[in-house]
Design an enzyme around this catalytic site. Structure first.
Site, PDB file in Angstrom:
ATOM      1  N   LYS A 155       0.807  -1.219   0.000  1.00 37.04           N
ATOM      2  CA  LYS A 155       0.000   0.000   0.000  1.00 37.04           C
ATOM      3  C   LYS A 155       0.844   1.274   0.000  1.00 37.04           C
ATOM      4  CE  LYS A 155      -4.371  -1.352   0.321  1.00 37.04           C
ATOM      5  NZ  LYS A 155      -5.399  -0.882  -0.644  1.00 37.04           N
TER       6      LYS A 155
ATOM      7  N   SER B  60      -9.296   0.849   7.383  1.00 38.25           N
ATOM      8  CA  SER B  60      -9.100   0.102   8.627  1.00 38.25           C
ATOM      9  C   SER B  60      -7.807  -0.688   8.541  1.00 38.25           C
ATOM     10  CB  SER B  60     -10.256  -0.863   8.839  1.00 38.25           C
ATOM     11  OG  SER B  60     -10.310  -1.760   7.755  1.00 38.25           O
TER      12      SER B  60
END
Lengths: 334, 334
Positions: free
Chosen positions: A59, A84
């Site tokens: 990410k 989250s």
């Protein structure tokens, strides 16, 4: 560039620009092999170890490309996102490196280890209710109040291009060429970027998605690919908590056109793949991170009429942020 | 070569020969860094990841050098060793690669994962009682029956030289130069090889041993260094089950003369270090494999009058064969 390609939210040239942009901040992650895995599958498997990326997951590539793509004036107002998971920490870290504020909206119930990571990276955590509506509303409010730019976790050109840099590296690291790459799928940012980069460089490469079905047997990417359109469906109830995104209007066209198939995996398959990662590769993966290996080990792949001939297979181990403390792992040793 | 050095069981030239001998079979293991660890310790720490070595531990280097050092005629009679741990699998794998028989004497109670590894590598497992006398007697009988060569796990020149290749790689991989290397110690094969190689190349480098004290507060290497001679003492009752060896007549002189100090670590320190390896480095280590990091994190090191100035510190993550299945780890995910 063909006329068709410009419709997409990512292109090989934009992915190459992303690679240059993020190079000062991101690791070139290593590729591991395992003779045990190879003899088990009768193939040559190449593990792209994004668990060793900054922040413990792929990410950071997309977040870094998004944050460093901003013009100076925009950037100074900061960035905001909701997540989250690994995207939250990734955006916080990228913003910290650029020296700008990051507002991270997290639903209640987010694992403690992920909150701690955000705070380590100086991100401002804003808690909200655990619904997509609440997350989006909270982000909207912060955008209005601060002028911060929204950095979307997958349905966003700079994010897709950042993730696509995985494929640039992998294709350069593995010689002779790979026959296929298996990529865990959720909102489709990673697989869209990888498919765009890899098929642009090597049109005959096969790109396969690994999708968890969970206990409720839900697999919306597989359903969308079969129907040729997005299919409204519950997300899977799965231990692969990183794979809870939804294809969007930017990722879906690339997944539709450039991904060759979807392999569905159960939670049991995922745990078996994790076990191989820990015991043989000595690599810590979170459940989502092992979904690609689970797919590579599945009869759906190994006995598929077209895919069984694929000999040299890249597998993305996309994240290593397993919440071992919450699982009680450390108590086992005390 | 100085006159003094020829007394030792290892030399820089023999270690360089070992490096050439094992190069076709061993991995050059990567060196990892972690910004989290560096900010925690206010130092630059370089992790030499021997967990990614073939067989999951550094032991394969010494076993490989020992097995491939044998003359063809000797080799054909096979090799024998006793070990409850990583040396067993390492010798079995090295023998398999040379195509010769390996007899591995293991005490009852050896973890199932280690037995399975030996058998994967086609080693012949011979069980015996869990005493050093029974292990040595069983090896002796096999030597008499088969003519197999005994490959000692640490107190053996070719083993020491094989382990020393870790330092050749590490010093080449890290620039500018390291100030110190911290090495888990047991029978002293690894630290003797590393100390010989590193101090020959860079005489001012500081070599420190990390020794677990266990629940019975036993640390015979620390005691020996303090006394200037081997001290009979119980081995520690510790989770670091790989660190149960004893200094021998070949490893002790090198440890005595070239190791600068011993840092003792508790089991609790080791678990805290494991947690950093899994959660931050994403690297699976066994308890013994984390002892070096535990030492690097200890006040004994960080506040030591001479050592606190050491800025660039190599830490050997020497083994990754944690028996997660036996710990019940996989049940946590199901």
């Amino acid at each position: 560039m063909s006329a068709g390609r410009v419709e997409y939210a990512a292109s090989l040239s934009a992915i190459k620009e992303a690679a240059q942009r993020i190079a000062p901040y991101c690791h070139v992650t290593p590729v591991f092999t395992s003779s045990t895995v190879d003899s088990l599958l009768h193939k040559s498997v190449f593990f792209k170890c994004e668990v060793f990326q900054k922040g413990g997951a792929f990410k950071f590539r997309g977040a870094c490309n998004s944050v460093f793509s901003l013009a100076e004036e925009e950037a100074q107002r900061g960035v905001v996102t909701h997540s989250s998971g690994n995207h939250a920490g990734a955006v916080a870290l990228a913003a910290k490196l650029r020296g700008i504020p990051a507002h991270i909206v997290v639903p209640v119930g987010t694992p403690q280890c992920k909150l701690a990571a955000i705070e380590t990276y100086s991100g401002r955590v804003v808690q909200c209710a655990a619904t997509m509506d609440a997350r989006e509303a909270t982000c909207g409010r912060i955008q209005r109040e601060t002028g911060a730019v929204f950095v979307a976790p997958y349905n966003y050109g700079p994010t897709i291009c950042g993730q696509g840099t995985i494929a640039l590296e992998l294709l350069e690291q593995v010689q002779p060429a790979l026959d296929a790459i298996i990529v865990p799928v959720s909102g489709g940012g990673m697989i869209a970027g990888i498919a765009m980069a890899a098929k642009s460089l090597q049109p005959d490469i096969v790109i396969l998605a690994a999708e968890p079905t969970g206990s409720n047997d839900a697999a919306d990417v597989a359903a969308a690919k079969q129907a040729g359109q997005l299919v409204p469906m519950a997300k899977p109830q799965t231990i692969a908590d990183g794979l809870q995104g939804r294809l969007g209007d930017l990722t879906w066209p690339i997944v539709r056109d450039l991904v060759d198939g979807v392999i569905t995996v159960s939670d049991q398959d995922i745990v078996a793949a994790m076990q191989i990662c820990y015991e043989r590769l000595k690599v810590v993966v979170e459940p989502s991170g092992a979904a690609g290996l689970a797919a590579a080990m599945s009869p759906q792949f190994l006995h598929h009429p077209q895919w069984q001939r694929l000999q040299r297979v890249g597998v993305i181990l996309c994240g290593g942020n397993a919440d071992l403390a919450a699982k009680g792992f450390w108590e086992l040793w005390r």
